[in-house]
Design a protein around this motif. Structure first.
Motif, short mmCIF file in Angstrom:
data_model
loop_
_atom_site.label_atom_id
_atom_site.label_comp_id
_atom_site.label_asym_id
_atom_site.label_seq_id
_atom_site.Cartn_x
_atom_site.Cartn_y
_atom_site.Cartn_z
N GLU A 45 0.65 -1.26 0.03
CA GLU A 45 0.08 -0.02 -0.02
C GLU A 45 0.86 1.22 0.03
O GLU A 45 0.55 2.41 0.33
CB GLU A 45 -0.95 -0.08 1.23
CG GLU A 45 -1.99 -1.01 1.05
CD GLU A 45 -3.08 -0.91 2.17
OE1 GLU A 45 -3.67 0.44 2.44
OE2 GLU A 45 -3.46 -1.92 3.04
N ALA A 46 2.24 1.17 -0.37
CA ALA A 46 3.01 2.43 -0.37
C ALA A 46 2.53 3.34 -1.61
O ALA A 46 1.71 2.90 -2.41
CB ALA A 46 4.43 1.80 -1.02
N GLU A 47 2.94 4.58 -1.34
CA GLU A 47 2.55 5.55 -1.99
C GLU A 47 3.40 5.59 -3.35
O GLU A 47 2.87 6.06 -4.36
CB GLU A 47 3.08 7.09 -1.38
CG GLU A 47 2.17 7.15 0.00
CD GLU A 47 0.77 7.51 -0.64
OE1 GLU A 47 0.45 8.35 -1.64
OE2 GLU A 47 -0.31 7.32 0.22
N GLN A 48 4.50 5.13 -3.21
CA GLN A 48 5.51 5.24 -4.64
C GLN A 48 5.97 3.69 -4.75
O GLN A 48 6.19 3.09 -4.02
CB GLN A 48 6.83 5.80 -4.21
CG GLN A 48 6.47 7.34 -3.92
CD GLN A 48 6.32 8.36 -5.20
OE1 GLN A 48 6.85 7.80 -6.47
NE2 GLN A 48 5.68 9.36 -5.24
N PHE A 49 5.99 3.59 -6.44
CA PHE A 49 6.45 2.11 -6.77
C PHE A 49 7.99 2.34 -6.88
O PHE A 49 8.13 3.02 -7.80
CB PHE A 49 5.57 1.85 -8.07
CG PHE A 49 6.11 0.32 -8.46
CD1 PHE A 49 5.41 -0.70 -7.84
CD2 PHE A 49 6.88 0.30 -9.48
CE1 PHE A 49 5.79 -1.89 -8.25
CE2 PHE A 49 7.25 -1.00 -9.95
CZ PHE A 49 6.77 -2.19 -9.41
N GLY A 50 8.78 1.58 -6.44
CA GLY A 50 10.01 1.72 -6.43
C GLY A 50 10.93 0.30 -6.17
O GLY A 50 10.14 -0.78 -5.94
N VAL A 51 12.22 0.36 -6.36
CA VAL A 51 12.94 -0.85 -5.79
C VAL A 51 12.77 -1.40 -4.68
O VAL A 51 12.62 -2.63 -4.58
CB VAL A 51 14.57 -0.39 -6.07
CG1 VAL A 51 15.31 -1.42 -5.54
CG2 VAL A 51 14.84 0.39 -7.43
N SER A 52 12.28 -0.80 -3.51
CA SER A 52 11.92 -1.24 -2.57
C SER A 52 10.86 -2.16 -2.47
O SER A 52 10.77 -3.23 -1.88
CB SER A 52 11.94 -0.15 -1.13
OG SER A 52 11.07 0.55 -1.49
#
Length: 150
Positions: A69-76
């Motif tokens: 449910e993170a705000e940003q889609f990234g490497v983590s």
């Protein structure tokens, strides 16, 4: 927000997501069972699946900071999707959900990875829609307040 409300909010999120992921796991399991020519499911394996989903969601929420449910889609997010999908695949192999067939467990890994990515984007779309709706309600409220003043 009080600690109690935050705790309850997280527990509700865990409950909802555990049901969501259990449903996805169960679908893959049912497809596997039908592919193997069986129209029955093992209740013990289904119990293992639901308990695994709960454990994984506690891990996701409390250790991995609710990454799906993170705000940003990234490497983590990608790394955490891979880690959780790997843990699910290892659980499937350990518990014998797919009769110890490594290729099926590998397919399950890919399926869960895709499930995580889809879930991330579904939660993002839901948040964006909620934000739009709340902004529209705020505008409507401001306009009503102006009308009352005039």
């Amino acid at each position: 927000m009080s600690k109690w409300k935050k705790f309850i909010s997280l527990e509700i999120a865990i409950e909802i997501k555990a049901c969501l992921y259990f449903g996805m796991i169960l679908f893959f399991y049912f497809v596997f069972r039908v592919w193997r020519g069986s129209f029955t499911a093992d209740i013990i394996q289904m119990t293992e699946m639901v308990l695994t989903a709960y454990v994984m969601n506690y891990l996701q929420v409390y250790v991995m900071h609710n990454f799906d449910e993170a705000e940003q889609f990234g490497v983590s997010v990608i790394i955490q999707c891979i880690v959780c999908s790997s843990l699910y695949a290892m659980a499937s192999f350990f518990f014998g959900w797919y009769e110890g067939i490594k290729a099926v467990s590998a397919g399950f890994f890919l399926y869960m990875l895709l499930s995580y990515l889809c879930t991330f984007f579904i939660f993002k779309i839901r948040r964006d829609l909620d934000t739009s709706r709340l902004n529209q309600e705020l505008e409507d409220f401001k306009n009503r307040k102006k009308e009352v003043k005039d």
